[in-house]
Scaffold this motif. Sequence first.
Motif, PDB file in Angstrom:
ATOM      1  N   GLU A 217      30.855  26.355  -0.488  1.00 52.54           N
ATOM      2  CA  GLU A 217      29.462  26.406  -0.037  1.00 52.54           C
ATOM      3  C   GLU A 217      28.546  25.665  -1.009  1.00 52.54           C
ATOM      4  O   GLU A 217      27.697  24.871  -0.599  1.00 52.54           O
ATOM      5  N   LYS A 218      28.730  25.931  -2.314  1.00 54.92           N
ATOM      6  CA  LYS A 218      27.902  25.250  -3.309  1.00 54.92           C
ATOM      7  C   LYS A 218      28.194  23.757  -3.352  1.00 54.92           C
ATOM      8  O   LYS A 218      27.344  22.956  -3.721  1.00 54.92           O
ATOM      9  N   GLY A 219      29.408  23.379  -2.951  1.00 54.74           N
ATOM     10  CA  GLY A 219      29.765  21.966  -2.913  1.00 54.74           C
ATOM     11  C   GLY A 219      29.313  21.263  -1.650  1.00 54.74           C
ATOM     12  O   GLY A 219      29.547  20.063  -1.481  1.00 54.74           O
ATOM     13  N   GLY A 220      28.656  22.007  -0.742  1.00 53.97           N
ATOM     14  CA  GLY A 220      28.143  21.401   0.482  1.00 53.97           C
ATOM     15  C   GLY A 220      29.191  21.164   1.545  1.00 53.97           C
ATOM     16  O   GLY A 220      28.970  20.385   2.479  1.00 53.97           O
ATOM     17  N   VAL A 221      30.348  21.857   1.434  1.00 57.06           N
ATOM     18  CA  VAL A 221      31.419  21.668   2.404  1.00 57.06           C
ATOM     19  C   VAL A 221      31.273  22.627   3.583  1.00 57.06           C
ATOM     20  O   VAL A 221      31.543  22.263   4.727  1.00 57.06           O
ATOM     21  N   VAL A 222      30.848  23.856   3.308  1.00 55.93           N
ATOM     22  CA  VAL A 222      30.677  24.842   4.373  1.00 55.93           C
ATOM     23  C   VAL A 222      29.296  25.476   4.288  1.00 55.93           C
ATOM     24  O   VAL A 222      28.633  25.429   3.253  1.00 55.93           O
ATOM     25  N   SER A 223      28.899  26.072   5.395  1.00 61.36           N
ATOM     26  CA  SER A 223      27.647  26.824   5.468  1.00 61.36           C
ATOM     27  C   SER A 223      27.993  28.219   5.960  1.00 61.36           C
ATOM     28  O   SER A 223      28.697  28.372   6.967  1.00 61.36           O
ATOM     29  N   ARG A 224      27.538  29.229   5.248  1.00 62.96           N
ATOM     30  CA  ARG A 224      27.875  30.612   5.601  1.00 62.96           C
ATOM     31  C   ARG A 224      26.618  31.321   6.098  1.00 62.96           C
ATOM     32  O   ARG A 224      25.627  31.432   5.371  1.00 62.96           O
ATOM     33  N   VAL A 225      26.671  31.776   7.341  1.00 63.70           N
ATOM     34  CA  VAL A 225      25.527  32.444   7.957  1.00 63.70           C
ATOM     35  C   VAL A 225      25.979  33.785   8.506  1.00 63.70           C
ATOM     36  O   VAL A 225      26.990  33.863   9.226  1.00 63.70           O
ATOM     37  N   ARG A 226      25.237  34.820   8.167  1.00 62.39           N
ATOM     38  CA  ARG A 226      25.593  36.156   8.634  1.00 62.39           C
ATOM     39  C   ARG A 226      25.593  36.210  10.163  1.00 62.39           C
ATOM     40  O   ARG A 226      24.705  35.671  10.813  1.00 62.39           O
ATOM     41  N   ARG A 227      26.577  36.859  10.718  1.00 62.77           N
ATOM     42  CA  ARG A 227      26.798  37.045  12.154  1.00 62.77           C
ATOM     43  C   ARG A 227      27.224  35.752  12.862  1.00 62.77           C
ATOM     44  O   ARG A 227      27.485  35.766  14.056  1.00 62.77           O
ATOM     45  N   VAL A 228      27.235  34.644  12.133  1.00 68.28           N
ATOM     46  CA  VAL A 228      27.712  33.383  12.707  1.00 68.28           C
ATOM     47  C   VAL A 228      29.085  33.042  12.137  1.00 68.28           C
ATOM     48  O   VAL A 228      30.003  32.668  12.863  1.00 68.28           O
ATOM     49  N   GLY A 229      29.215  33.196  10.826  1.00 68.12           N
ATOM     50  CA  GLY A 229      30.483  32.894  10.174  1.00 68.12           C
ATOM     51  C   GLY A 229      30.371  31.715   9.230  1.00 68.12           C
ATOM     52  O   GLY A 229      29.273  31.322   8.825  1.00 68.12           O
ATOM     53  N   THR A 230      31.500  31.162   8.889  1.00 69.59           N
ATOM     54  CA  THR A 230      31.569  30.025   7.961  1.00 69.59           C
ATOM     55  C   THR A 230      31.809  28.751   8.749  1.00 69.59           C
ATOM     56  O   THR A 230      32.876  28.563   9.350  1.00 69.59           O
ATOM     57  N   ARG A 231      30.811  27.888   8.773  1.00 67.68           N
ATOM     58  CA  ARG A 231      30.899  26.638   9.541  1.00 67.68           C
ATOM     59  C   ARG A 231      31.179  25.478   8.584  1.00 67.68           C
ATOM     60  O   ARG A 231      30.565  25.367   7.518  1.00 67.68           O
ATOM     61  N   VAL A 232      32.103  24.611   8.962  1.00 63.85           N
ATOM     62  CA  VAL A 232      32.416  23.424   8.168  1.00 63.85           C
ATOM     63  C   VAL A 232      31.353  22.365   8.438  1.00 63.85           C
ATOM     64  O   VAL A 232      31.115  21.993   9.578  1.00 63.85           O
ATOM     65  N   ILE A 233      30.697  21.900   7.380  1.00 66.93           N
ATOM     66  CA  ILE A 233      29.617  20.924   7.554  1.00 66.93           C
ATOM     67  C   ILE A 233      29.913  19.585   6.886  1.00 66.93           C
ATOM     68  O   ILE A 233      29.169  18.617   7.063  1.00 66.93           O
ATOM     69  N   ALA A 234      30.990  19.502   6.097  1.00 61.95           N
ATOM     70  CA  ALA A 234      31.361  18.231   5.454  1.00 61.95           C
ATOM     71  C   ALA A 234      32.839  18.280   5.104  1.00 61.95           C
ATOM     72  O   ALA A 234      33.429  19.355   4.951  1.00 61.95           O
ATOM     73  N   ALA A 235      33.438  17.105   4.959  1.00 59.31           N
ATOM     74  CA  ALA A 235      34.867  17.033   4.649  1.00 59.31           C
ATOM     75  C   ALA A 235      35.139  16.813   3.170  1.00 59.31           C
ATOM     76  O   ALA A 235      36.283  16.783   2.742  1.00 59.31           O
ATOM     77  N   ALA A 236      34.078  16.672   2.367  1.00 56.78           N
ATOM     78  CA  ALA A 236      34.251  16.451   0.928  1.00 56.78           C
ATOM     79  C   ALA A 236      33.094  17.085   0.180  1.00 56.78           C
ATOM     80  O   ALA A 236      31.970  17.176   0.715  1.00 56.78           O
ATOM     81  N   PRO A 237      33.327  17.554  -1.045  1.00 61.69           N
ATOM     82  CA  PRO A 237      32.242  18.155  -1.835  1.00 61.69           C
ATOM     83  C   PRO A 237      31.192  17.130  -2.200  1.00 61.69           C
ATOM     84  O   PRO A 237      31.449  15.923  -2.276  1.00 61.69           O
ATOM     85  N   ALA A 238      29.993  17.621  -2.452  1.00 64.49           N
ATOM     86  CA  ALA A 238      28.914  16.750  -2.910  1.00 64.49           C
ATOM     87  C   ALA A 238      29.242  16.219  -4.296  1.00 64.49           C
ATOM     88  O   ALA A 238      29.969  16.843  -5.064  1.00 64.49           O
ATOM     89  N   ALA A 239      28.710  15.050  -4.618  1.00 64.62           N
ATOM     90  CA  ALA A 239      28.981  14.427  -5.910  1.00 64.62           C
ATOM     91  C   ALA A 239      28.023  14.903  -6.989  1.00 64.62           C
ATOM     92  O   ALA A 239      28.162  14.517  -8.149  1.00 64.62           O
ATOM     93  N   THR A 240      27.033  15.716  -6.627  1.00 61.18           N
ATOM     94  CA  THR A 240      26.072  16.232  -7.604  1.00 61.18           C
ATOM     95  C   THR A 240      25.973  17.745  -7.451  1.00 61.18           C
ATOM     96  O   THR A 240      26.379  18.310  -6.443  1.00 61.18           O
ATOM     97  N   TYR A 241      25.405  18.385  -8.472  1.00 63.47           N
ATOM     98  CA  TYR A 241      25.274  19.838  -8.448  1.00 63.47           C
ATOM     99  C   TYR A 241      23.930  20.237  -9.037  1.00 63.47           C
ATOM    100  O   TYR A 241      23.531  19.724 -10.098  1.00 63.47           O
TER     101      TYR A 241
END
Length: 249
Positions: A62-86
């Motif tokens: 999630e912190k790497g920008g790969v998934v988004s976690r939303v209550r009652r929705v679940g864990t959605r995949v939003i990217a195939a690779a981690p972000a290059a910055t933090y």
Amino acid sequence: MKPESSTPATEDPLYRRVGDDLLQRIQAGEFPVGSVMPRELDLARQLGVSRVTLRQALQILEKGGVVSRVRRVGTRVIAAAPAATYVQRMDGIEAILRLAGQTAMRIDRISTEAHADWPELQDLPCSTGYWMRIEGARHMQGQQALSTWTTVFVDNRHAGIAPFLQGEVDAVYPLIEQVYGLAVHGLRHRIRACALPPEAARVLGLPAGSPALEVCAWLHAQDGTLIEYVRSLHDPAVISIELFSTRST
């Protein structure tokens, strides 16, 4: 996946291995971008790990920008690779310590010193009169480029962690927590701009004297015992700091 264990090991922590496994599955198309991953309970059973371990792995993604976690929705995949910055958030001890999960520290050198030529250490109590000095470079999870040069000082009475300081670790303080039962209760930070010294610049692949973000931290146990002092020199193109506060009512 291998069985879970609370014993420190030289290999990557289980939750990081779980995170790497999930990332590989995402990149292989098992969980394509835009899809919702199975429920935590079901996914944990599939992987043979606890929900706690799974959540730690998902937090990294999630912190790497790969998934988004939303209550009652679940864990959605939003990217195939981690972000290059933090962006390191400073809005609570858990958020501050999260950098250790989002990046990995490569152990380059360990030494024992009778005293350290660092002003921040001169007035700190040292029960043995010796410091264990641990140096290494950090990189973002899923990235090869190095982002940070880190130096950690630990009272030599905690030298029993030395056998576990091989290869890569999330951080030093979790080993002290596990081996000696000293949990981090409080932190003090100092943040300032600096110029990269030659050795750090060489390791990070930057010109000597390049601007860097220096973050110094003193980690204390509840009784005031110093667990570690750490100085990190961040490449500001990769690591940034975000402060957040609210006014009390």
